[in-house]
Design a protein around this motif. Structure first.
Motif, PDB file in Angstrom:
ATOM      1  N   UNK A 139      42.617 -50.814 -63.444  1.00  0.00           N
ATOM      2  CA  UNK A 139      43.684 -51.826 -63.499  1.00  0.00           C
ATOM      3  C   UNK A 139      44.419 -51.780 -64.823  1.00  0.00           C
ATOM      4  N   UNK A 140      45.588 -52.394 -64.834  1.00  0.00           N
ATOM      5  CA  UNK A 140      46.410 -52.450 -66.030  1.00  0.00           C
ATOM      6  C   UNK A 140      46.731 -53.913 -66.314  1.00  0.00           C
ATOM      7  N   UNK A 141      46.311 -54.387 -67.478  1.00  0.00           N
ATOM      8  CA  UNK A 141      46.510 -55.790 -67.836  1.00  0.00           C
ATOM      9  C   UNK A 141      47.328 -55.896 -69.115  1.00  0.00           C
ATOM     10  N   UNK A 142      48.151 -56.956 -69.161  1.00  0.00           N
ATOM     11  CA  UNK A 142      48.963 -57.240 -70.336  1.00  0.00           C
ATOM     12  C   UNK A 142      48.797 -58.707 -70.721  1.00  0.00           C
ATOM     13  N   UNK A 143      49.576 -59.141 -71.694  1.00  0.00           N
ATOM     14  CA  UNK A 143      49.446 -60.506 -72.195  1.00  0.00           C
ATOM     15  C   UNK A 143      49.740 -61.542 -71.113  1.00  0.00           C
ATOM     16  N   UNK A 144      50.664 -61.245 -70.210  1.00  0.00           N
ATOM     17  CA  UNK A 144      50.992 -62.192 -69.151  1.00  0.00           C
ATOM     18  C   UNK A 144      49.776 -62.495 -68.280  1.00  0.00           C
ATOM     19  N   UNK A 145      48.935 -61.496 -68.050  1.00  0.00           N
ATOM     20  CA  UNK A 145      47.731 -61.704 -67.245  1.00  0.00           C
ATOM     21  C   UNK A 145      46.786 -62.703 -67.925  1.00  0.00           C
ATOM     22  N   UNK A 146      46.578 -62.507 -69.222  1.00  0.00           N
ATOM     23  CA  UNK A 146      45.708 -63.419 -69.975  1.00  0.00           C
ATOM     24  C   UNK A 146      46.292 -64.835 -69.984  1.00  0.00           C
ATOM     25  N   UNK A 147      47.574 -64.935 -70.187  1.00  0.00           N
ATOM     26  CA  UNK A 147      48.197 -66.260 -70.283  1.00  0.00           C
ATOM     27  C   UNK A 147      48.071 -67.048 -68.986  1.00  0.00           C
ATOM     28  N   UNK A 148      48.290 -66.383 -67.863  1.00  0.00           N
ATOM     29  CA  UNK A 148      48.190 -67.083 -66.581  1.00  0.00           C
ATOM     30  C   UNK A 148      46.757 -67.522 -66.294  1.00  0.00           C
ATOM     31  N   UNK A 149      45.801 -66.653 -66.587  1.00  0.00           N
ATOM     32  CA  UNK A 149      44.391 -66.998 -66.344  1.00  0.00           C
ATOM     33  C   UNK A 149      43.967 -68.157 -67.238  1.00  0.00           C
TER      34      UNK A 149
END
Length: 383
Positions: free
Chosen positions: A24-34
């Motif tokens: 998978x590919x994760x960025x800052x938006x993923x962390x922020x939403x979680x």
């Protein structure tokens, strides 16, 4: 010749380390939403991210409804039940697919029947399906039945192998002539299209997966896609333990499932969905590079999207000349830290499915000895 391929893959991913098949590919938006979902305290099956994900997913696909669920297997199990599959019914599917396709059928106490695949699409072959139905099926006032087993043929489940679309127009035409519902296993095909129509939207119901190795992921996750209001409502009702809507009473009107996607996972799914087009563009660039490489190095046929289709190239695949070359390919690449893998073992060769009816499976048996999946992550080391 393998040194050239290994160099090509390492150059693409710009790393000397182990290169996984699909990460998978994760960025800052993923962390922020979680983190936002955590802060809301709504981390289970109720929360605004679940509703948002369903709405955005349906909108992206051009579908009427999306029902978010814990994984793709649960989605397919539920979709088959909603489509009317009952105990002792038969469901026609393909032998070259992940085991979950058949398991979901059996979870409904139904029986899988395996019909051959097409060598170009790798999915259910319309010609083989037509031949099987002509030889084995008959219609009466109660539906379409298998003349050999006496069981009702309750659904057809084509699966878009590695994200490459099946020939859905032909499959749908056959299914309509035999009055059999189509439930589309699009677990691997988010973003794939036939003409301008998304996979998962062709059958009465379609299913998607958001497992950790899929094009977008929320750790697990799946969804049912449909344009039918009644089917969507039924799916959502069943997957929320068939609880009758009430502010405080707990009344359940049939046996349901606790299959709804948690809000915490849905938050990650929303972030991933917003990045989907970028992932697809990256994967198509990689596929084009693979295709060019194998065109020059003529020792394997790279699997390209079928005519008239746009594939997501979830897992890139090459077809070698024979099993010996396949095995050598797998050995050389994996020893070099490049993760490649063969196709799944054909389902009717697994112990629990050996007694299921099949046709000759000629194409599936030819393909399974030759297919290799190549690293397909939508990322580069510096991305």
């Amino acid at each position: 010749m393998y040194s050239d391929l290994i160099t090509f893959i390492r150059d693409w991913y710009q790393t000397k380390g182990i290169i996984p098949l699909h990460e998978p590919r994760f960025r800052e938006i993923d962390r922020n939403y979680v983190l936002d979902a955590i802060d809301s305290t709504f981390v289970s099956s109720i929360g605004e991210y679940v509703d948002r994900f369903e709405q955005k997913l349906a909108q992206y696909l051009g579908a009427g409804y999306a029902v978010a669920m814990v994984n793709g297997t649960a989605a397919l199990q539920t979709a088959l039940r909603v489509a009317g599959v009952e105990q002792n019914d038969e469901v026609i599917t393909q032998p070259l697919t992940f085991v979950a396709t058949a398991n979901a059928i059996v979870h409904n106490n139904a029986v899988p029947v395996f019909v051959d695949v097409n060598r170009e699409t790798l999915g259910l072959c319309p010609a083989a399906l037509e031949n099987f139905l002509d030889q084995n099926a008959q219609k009466n006032g109660r539906g379409t039945f298998n003349k050999n087993s006496g069981r009702r043929i309750a659904a057809i489940v084509p699966m878009h192998t590695f994200g490459h679309p099946c020939r859905m127009s032909q499959i749908l035409e056959l299914a309509a002539s035999w009055q059999i519902p189509v439930v589309e296993d699009a677990a691997e095909a988010l973003g794939s299209k036939i003409s301008n129509t998304h996979c998962a939207t062709f059958g009465s119901l379609g299913v998607l997966s958001f497992n950790g190795n899929k094009t977008i992921t929320c750790g697990g996750g799946g969804a049912i896609i449909t344009n039918d209001t009644a089917l969507a409502r039924k799916a959502k009702h069943l997957t929320t333990t068939a609880k009758v809507d009430h502010q405080w009473e707990f009344v359940h009107d049939e046996i349901g499932y606790n299959f709804r996607l948690p809000n915490l996972n849905a938050a990650l799914a929303c972030a991933q969905l917003e990045q989907l087009e970028g992932f697809l563009n990256d994967k198509r660039k990689l596929a084009a590079a693979y295709e060019a490489f194998f065109r020059i190095n003529e020792w394997g046929r790279f699997v390209t999207e079928p005519d008239g289709c746009s594939s997501n190239y979830w897992l890139n695949a090459v077809i070698t000349s024979d099993k010996k070359q396949r095995d050598e390919f797998l050995k050389k690449t994996n020893e070099s830290g490049i993760m490649t893998r063969p196709a799944w073992k054909l389902l009717p060769d697994l112990p629990m499915y050996k007694k299921c009816q099949t046709d000759n499976l000629k194409n599936a048996r030819w393909l399974v000895q030759r297919i290799i999946n190549l690293p397909s992550s939508a990322r580069k080391a510096n991305a």
